[in-house]
Design a protein around this motif. Sequence first.
Motif, PDB file in Angstrom:
ATOM      1  N   LYS A  64      -3.443  -6.568  -5.185  1.00 18.76           N
ATOM      2  CA  LYS A  64      -4.720  -5.834  -5.265  1.00 18.76           C
ATOM      3  C   LYS A  64      -4.681  -4.614  -4.365  1.00 18.76           C
ATOM      4  O   LYS A  64      -4.244  -4.691  -3.228  1.00 18.76           O
ATOM      5  N   PRO A  65      -5.150  -3.451  -4.869  1.00 21.27           N
ATOM      6  CA  PRO A  65      -5.187  -2.264  -4.016  1.00 21.27           C
ATOM      7  C   PRO A  65      -6.100  -2.499  -2.819  1.00 21.27           C
ATOM      8  O   PRO A  65      -7.117  -3.184  -2.935  1.00 21.27           O
ATOM      9  N   LYS A  66      -5.744  -1.907  -1.676  1.00 19.42           N
ATOM     10  CA  LYS A  66      -6.518  -2.138  -0.449  1.00 19.42           C
ATOM     11  C   LYS A  66      -7.592  -1.071  -0.287  1.00 19.42           C
ATOM     12  O   LYS A  66      -7.717  -0.437   0.747  1.00 19.42           O
ATOM     13  N   ARG A  67      -8.316  -0.823  -1.349  1.00 22.55           N
ATOM     14  CA  ARG A  67      -9.387   0.169  -1.242  1.00 22.55           C
ATOM     15  C   ARG A  67     -10.638  -0.418  -1.889  1.00 22.55           C
ATOM     16  O   ARG A  67     -10.541  -1.056  -2.923  1.00 22.55           O
TER      17      ARG A  67
ATOM     18  N   GLN B 223      -9.996  -2.812   4.980  1.00 18.94           N
ATOM     19  CA  GLN B 223      -9.900  -2.173   3.680  1.00 18.94           C
ATOM     20  C   GLN B 223     -10.653  -0.841   3.697  1.00 18.94           C
ATOM     21  O   GLN B 223     -11.705  -0.733   4.317  1.00 18.94           O
ATOM     22  N   LYS B 224     -10.084   0.148   3.037  1.00 21.30           N
ATOM     23  CA  LYS B 224     -10.684   1.478   3.073  1.00 21.30           C
ATOM     24  C   LYS B 224     -11.888   1.554   2.123  1.00 21.30           C
ATOM     25  O   LYS B 224     -11.790   1.153   0.977  1.00 21.30           O
ATOM     26  N   ASP B 225     -12.995   2.054   2.646  1.00 21.32           N
ATOM     27  CA  ASP B 225     -14.172   2.235   1.785  1.00 21.32           C
ATOM     28  C   ASP B 225     -14.170   3.654   1.241  1.00 21.32           C
ATOM     29  O   ASP B 225     -14.108   4.621   1.987  1.00 21.32           O
ATOM     30  N   ILE B 226     -14.208   3.739  -0.071  1.00 21.56           N
ATOM     31  CA  ILE B 226     -14.197   5.065  -0.686  1.00 21.56           C
ATOM     32  C   ILE B 226     -15.424   5.196  -1.571  1.00 21.56           C
ATOM     33  O   ILE B 226     -15.707   4.334  -2.402  1.00 21.56           O
ATOM     34  N   LEU B 383      -7.465   4.574  -8.042  1.00 19.77           N
ATOM     35  CA  LEU B 383      -7.842   3.978  -6.760  1.00 19.77           C
ATOM     36  C   LEU B 383      -8.099   2.483  -6.884  1.00 19.77           C
ATOM     37  O   LEU B 383      -7.805   1.716  -5.983  1.00 19.77           O
ATOM     38  N   LYS B 384      -8.642   2.050  -8.034  1.00 19.21           N
ATOM     39  CA  LYS B 384      -8.984   0.639  -8.188  1.00 19.21           C
ATOM     40  C   LYS B 384      -7.805  -0.206  -8.643  1.00 19.21           C
ATOM     41  O   LYS B 384      -7.747  -1.398  -8.379  1.00 19.21           O
ATOM     42  N   ILE B 386      -4.117   0.823  -8.920  1.00 14.02           N
ATOM     43  CA  ILE B 386      -2.723   1.002  -8.501  1.00 14.02           C
ATOM     44  C   ILE B 386      -2.590   0.743  -6.993  1.00 14.02           C
ATOM     45  O   ILE B 386      -3.052   1.537  -6.183  1.00 14.02           O
ATOM     46  N   PRO B 387      -1.959  -0.363  -6.629  1.00 15.38           N
ATOM     47  CA  PRO B 387      -1.791  -0.632  -5.197  1.00 15.38           C
ATOM     48  C   PRO B 387      -0.699   0.252  -4.597  1.00 15.38           C
ATOM     49  O   PRO B 387       0.297   0.555  -5.249  1.00 15.38           O
ATOM     50  N   HIS B 388      -0.917   0.678  -3.372  1.00 14.00           N
ATOM     51  CA  HIS B 388       0.053   1.517  -2.677  1.00 14.00           C
ATOM     52  C   HIS B 388       1.390   0.782  -2.535  1.00 14.00           C
ATOM     53  O   HIS B 388       2.452   1.396  -2.576  1.00 14.00           O
ATOM     54  N   GLU B 389       1.306  -0.537  -2.379  1.00 17.81           N
ATOM     55  CA  GLU B 389       2.530  -1.337  -2.223  1.00 17.81           C
ATOM     56  C   GLU B 389       3.462  -1.151  -3.417  1.00 17.81           C
ATOM     57  O   GLU B 389       4.683  -1.045  -3.249  1.00 17.81           O
TER      58      GLU B 389
END
Lengths: 74, 452
Positions: A64-67, B223-226, B383-384, B386-389
Amino acid sequence: MKKNLIEIWGDLVALKDLLIAIAICSVTTMGGFFLAPSTDATKQLFFGLAGAVIGFILSSILIKPKRTVTEEEK
Amino acid sequence: MDASLILQMTLATIGAVVLYTFIGFVPGTDETSVLMPVTLAIVLAGVQPIVVLTFFIAAIITLNLMNAIPTALVGLPGGVMSTPMIEHALYLKDRGLAATSIKKMATGSIIGTAIAVPVSLLLANVLAPFSESVKEYAPLLFVFGAIFLALIGKNKILALMSIIPLALLFQGLRYLYWGIGAVPQDKSVTTSFFLGITIGPLIVSLLGLLNKQARDQLPRHEQKDIILDTTEEKGALRHPLRTISKKEAATSGIVSLLSNFLFFLSPVGLTILFGEAVSNKEKDPEKKASMAITSMSALSHATYLSGIIIPLIALGIPLSPVAVGPANALFNAPPVLTIDHNLHHILSTNEFIFAIIFAAVIASVITYFIAVKYARKMTAFVLKRIPHEAILGLFISFILLLAYLDAGFINIFGVLLVGIVCGTLNKMGVNYGVQFMILYAAPWLATHLLLN
């Protein structure tokens, strides 16, 4: 919420998920590479790239994306 | 030129637009590391040179605009080229003008492209007659190039000091591979070293995580809030020139024109230099911010396009930061392309002009449409979902693959070594451009250092 994320290359990741993603992508990529006939460099490249894309899709599904995205109207 | 070639060029353009639209929205991706490996793969796969060129031109036009969009919508730069815009884009976003700033960026990108393509084609043809005499001195020019890029960077002495040691590292590995028979004597390992340089900072960060003490001391985040503003604006798709003022259009045009003559300088440096200079002339803060994003968007396109078009057509050797970095595979991708036999030698002037204009027009039209119509939806998706990992995993596996292909199992560790050294230098303040230039200068340097 627990603070357990670290920042790498401009965005946040969880260490465990990062290890999983690297493992998945490396295995699918090199798997693709070794499936290709070892005499044909172009095929090796293509199989490898296809493996990389498969690994990327798999990790995108599993991790899961961390955003937290909130959509709001101003 | 037959129909099947045109079809391939069309597919290459559309492929580049689709791929780099997604990549562009991903925050933090560096242009060199997303453009170089893919272009390299396409060249090595044996795609026709003119199709490769079409792909690359479409890719940079798409990437430069799409990188700017997350900057406007959520304040996260999509790439290095959009970092100069952050402050101005955030100012406009806080006033609820995110959608307007995207339109201005999209128009800016069209202006930058429309100016840079003809001007750099013209400049390239003016410079072309000198190319023969320039090429004789190519090895030396790379040495001067490395020194020049070191001197215009931020950490001059540090960069100068890194030139010879880094050259020794590259040549040391090459001679080792020849010595133990990892590669044939006539093959010089280059591409995987390039990737090693590109991925260096990431490798250093990742290896640093293996140190438990350092890991425990790292700042931890939640977790980053956008927040994504979904306010709809009316009149979504307008004539490009109606989204910006006449003054913004004229200023963007002039700075784009000027930047073409400075193709040998860093695109991000030029974008900051000219963009800040023209926006500081505006007193009203809102006008200042919108002048900045419009002109910077135009500049990022103009500097990138001239940085690739001029060296490619006029010289055939990568003597600009863009050519030596993201576009490197168009000059040197052994065994398909080499410094003595690359796009410059293969394509005729007319083919160059046709391919560049073809890609520029199609890519500009599609990306303008996507940017103005679907920017918000695509940002939300990336943003929702695609995980950066996954992106980091993809990069690591790319390096593994290309290192193995280049010189076998041993080269995975060779590239790791290059990554550790170059990544450390990068973190100390020696930029990519200098390091890439050193790789080209290395053979000359190593053979001219025997002074005893």
